[in-house]
Write an enzyme that holds these catalytic residues in place. Structure first.
Site, short mmCIF file in Angstrom:
data_model
loop_
_atom_site.label_atom_id
_atom_site.label_comp_id
_atom_site.label_asym_id
_atom_site.label_seq_id
_atom_site.Cartn_x
_atom_site.Cartn_y
_atom_site.Cartn_z
N TYR A 162 0.84 -1.21 0.00
CA TYR A 162 0.00 0.00 0.00
C TYR A 162 0.87 1.26 0.00
O TYR A 162 0.63 2.21 -0.76
CB TYR A 162 -0.91 -0.05 1.23
CG TYR A 162 -1.96 1.03 1.31
CD1 TYR A 162 -3.14 0.95 0.56
CD2 TYR A 162 -1.81 2.12 2.16
CE1 TYR A 162 -4.11 1.93 0.65
CE2 TYR A 162 -2.78 3.10 2.27
CZ TYR A 162 -3.93 3.00 1.52
OH TYR A 162 -4.90 3.98 1.62
N SER B 196 2.35 1.85 -3.38
CA SER B 196 1.37 2.37 -4.34
C SER B 196 1.06 3.84 -4.07
O SER B 196 0.94 4.64 -5.00
CB SER B 196 0.08 1.54 -4.30
OG SER B 196 -0.65 1.75 -3.10
P1 NAP Z 1 -13.66 1.94 0.51
O1 NAP Z 1 -14.75 2.36 1.44
O2 NAP Z 1 -13.15 0.54 0.57
O3 NAP Z 1 -14.14 2.27 -0.99
C1 NAP Z 1 -13.31 1.99 -2.07
C2 NAP Z 1 -14.18 1.74 -3.29
O4 NAP Z 1 -13.31 1.43 -4.39
C3 NAP Z 1 -15.13 0.53 -3.10
O5 NAP Z 1 -16.43 0.86 -3.53
C4 NAP Z 1 -14.49 -0.51 -3.98
O6 NAP Z 1 -15.40 -1.45 -4.52
C5 NAP Z 1 -13.90 0.34 -5.10
N1 NAP Z 1 -12.91 -0.41 -5.87
C6 NAP Z 1 -12.02 -1.35 -5.40
N2 NAP Z 1 -11.33 -1.87 -6.42
C7 NAP Z 1 -11.79 -1.29 -7.56
C8 NAP Z 1 -11.48 -1.44 -8.94
N3 NAP Z 1 -10.56 -2.32 -9.35
N4 NAP Z 1 -12.13 -0.67 -9.84
C9 NAP Z 1 -13.08 0.21 -9.44
N5 NAP Z 1 -13.43 0.39 -8.13
C10 NAP Z 1 -12.79 -0.34 -7.22
O7 NAP Z 1 -12.36 2.88 0.65
P2 NAP Z 1 -12.22 4.39 1.19
O8 NAP Z 1 -11.81 4.34 2.59
O9 NAP Z 1 -13.39 5.19 0.79
O10 NAP Z 1 -10.92 4.85 0.38
C11 NAP Z 1 -10.98 5.62 -0.81
C12 NAP Z 1 -9.55 6.00 -1.20
O11 NAP Z 1 -8.95 6.75 -0.14
C13 NAP Z 1 -8.64 4.79 -1.43
O12 NAP Z 1 -7.75 5.07 -2.50
C14 NAP Z 1 -7.89 4.68 -0.13
O13 NAP Z 1 -6.63 4.05 -0.30
C15 NAP Z 1 -7.73 6.14 0.24
N6 NAP Z 1 -7.51 6.34 1.67
C16 NAP Z 1 -8.44 5.93 2.60
C17 NAP Z 1 -8.17 6.11 3.95
C18 NAP Z 1 -9.14 5.70 5.04
O14 NAP Z 1 -8.74 5.74 6.21
N7 NAP Z 1 -10.37 5.34 4.73
C19 NAP Z 1 -6.96 6.70 4.34
C20 NAP Z 1 -6.05 7.09 3.37
C21 NAP Z 1 -6.33 6.91 2.04
P3 NAP Z 1 -15.65 -2.85 -3.76
O15 NAP Z 1 -16.07 -2.51 -2.38
O16 NAP Z 1 -16.71 -3.51 -4.59
O17 NAP Z 1 -14.33 -3.57 -3.79
#
Ligand code: NAP
Length: 246
Positions: A154, A157
């Site tokens: 992670y 990336s």
């Molecule tokens: P999340 O709730 O898991 O949502 C991510 C979404 O991306 C899900 O709907 C997932 O679909 C979709 N996804 C996964 N693989 C995909 C693909 N190959 N093509 C298209 N869509 C895809 O995550 P989040 O917490 O909102 O995070 C959003 C972004 O912020 C991510 O890049 C994460 O790394 C970053 N981020 C999050 C945090 C945190 O604490 N939440 C912190 C730092 C950075 P499925 O559920 O169907 O797999």
């Protein structure tokens, strides 16, 4: 409305930060393409967007598949004539300490979090170049600045996303296209679902604000960066972490 009539593609838009960003963009008047994997969750997000002054359409696409992303951009241009904003938000985790991490875990995270961001931007860049305008926003992470225990894949990336974003800020800035990255801290979404409750409480303790972030707090940052109010912000890395790293 800060994003009136702007056309935005948001990946990983069905849940979490992506869903909050879709609804925020629509509430600011944008036309949003809700891109994700699951049709049901996409539909729910589209409905939420349509309850605002903006508009939305769902598109099932995997950020690993360049051809389907090109088709999504073509469908967007056919429907709304342009693409003003791309939010590269889709991302996953597959955590393990280095000694236990499998090649499959490493490759899966790189394929979605890094190659997926490249694919989406590649699919959209010619449209933005033809327009001589656009905004490319990228979800990195504080882990993309400082690393984190158990997250070799992670961290790799998310550091790389910042590197690509800075390259695009240099390559595309003169063409009217701005590129920026947002680094969330720990935000209450399903991505934290695998963390034990006691670890989450310990994380909260480390945040000077004493709590996890809300998806809407990241969404607000994306919305501001997408708007003309951020017209001179290019190549920036903005933390949304409640001060976790100070
Ligand atoms: P999340 O709730 O898991 O949502 C991510 C979404 O991306 C899900 O709907 C997932 O679909 C979709 N996804 C996964 N693989 C995909 C693909 N190959 N093509 C298209 N869509 C895809 O995550 P989040 O917490 O909102 O995070 C959003 C972004 O912020 C991510 O890049 C994460 O790394 C970053 N981020 C999050 C945090 C945190 O604490 N939440 C912190 C730092 C950075 P499925 O559920 O169907 O797999």
């Amino acid at each position: 409305m800060r994003l009136k009539d702007k056309v935005a593609i948001i990946t990983g838009a069905a849940r979490g930060i992506g869903q909050a960003t879709s609804v925020k963009f629509a509430s600011e008047g944008a036309k949003v393409v809700v891109c994700d994997l699951s049709p049901e969750w996409i539909e729910e997000t589209v409905k939420l967007c349509k309850d605002t002054p903006g508009d939305a359409m769902g598109y099932v696409a995997d950020v690993r598949k360049l051809e389907s992303l090109e088709a999504m951009v073509a469908a967007t241009v056919t429907k709304w004539g342009r693409v003003d904003v791309l939010v590269n938000n889709a991302g996953i985790v597959a955590d393990a300490q280095l000694k236990n991490m499998t090649e499959e875990q490493f490759d899966r995270v790189i394929e979605i979090n890094l190659k997926g961001v490249y694919n989406c931007t590649k699919a959209v860049v010619n449209t933005m170049l033809a327009q001589q305008s656009g905004v490319i926003l990228n979800a990195s992470s504080i882990v993309g600045l400082y690393g984190n225990f158990g997250q070799t894949n992670y961290a790799a990336s998310k550091f790389a996303v910042i590197g690509m974003m800075k390259t695009w800020a240099r390559e595309l800035g003169r063409k009217g296209i701005r590129s920026n990255a947002v680094c969330p801290g720990f935000i209450a979404t399903s991505i934290l679902g695998s963390m034990p409750e006691r670890v989450l409480r310990a994380l909260e303790e480390k945040v000077p604000m004493g709590r996890l972030g809300r998806p809407e707090e990241v969404a607000n940052t994306f919305a501001w960066l997408a708007s003309d109010e951020a017209s001179y912000i290019n190549g920036a890395v903005i933390e949304v972490s409640g001060g976790l790293t100070i």
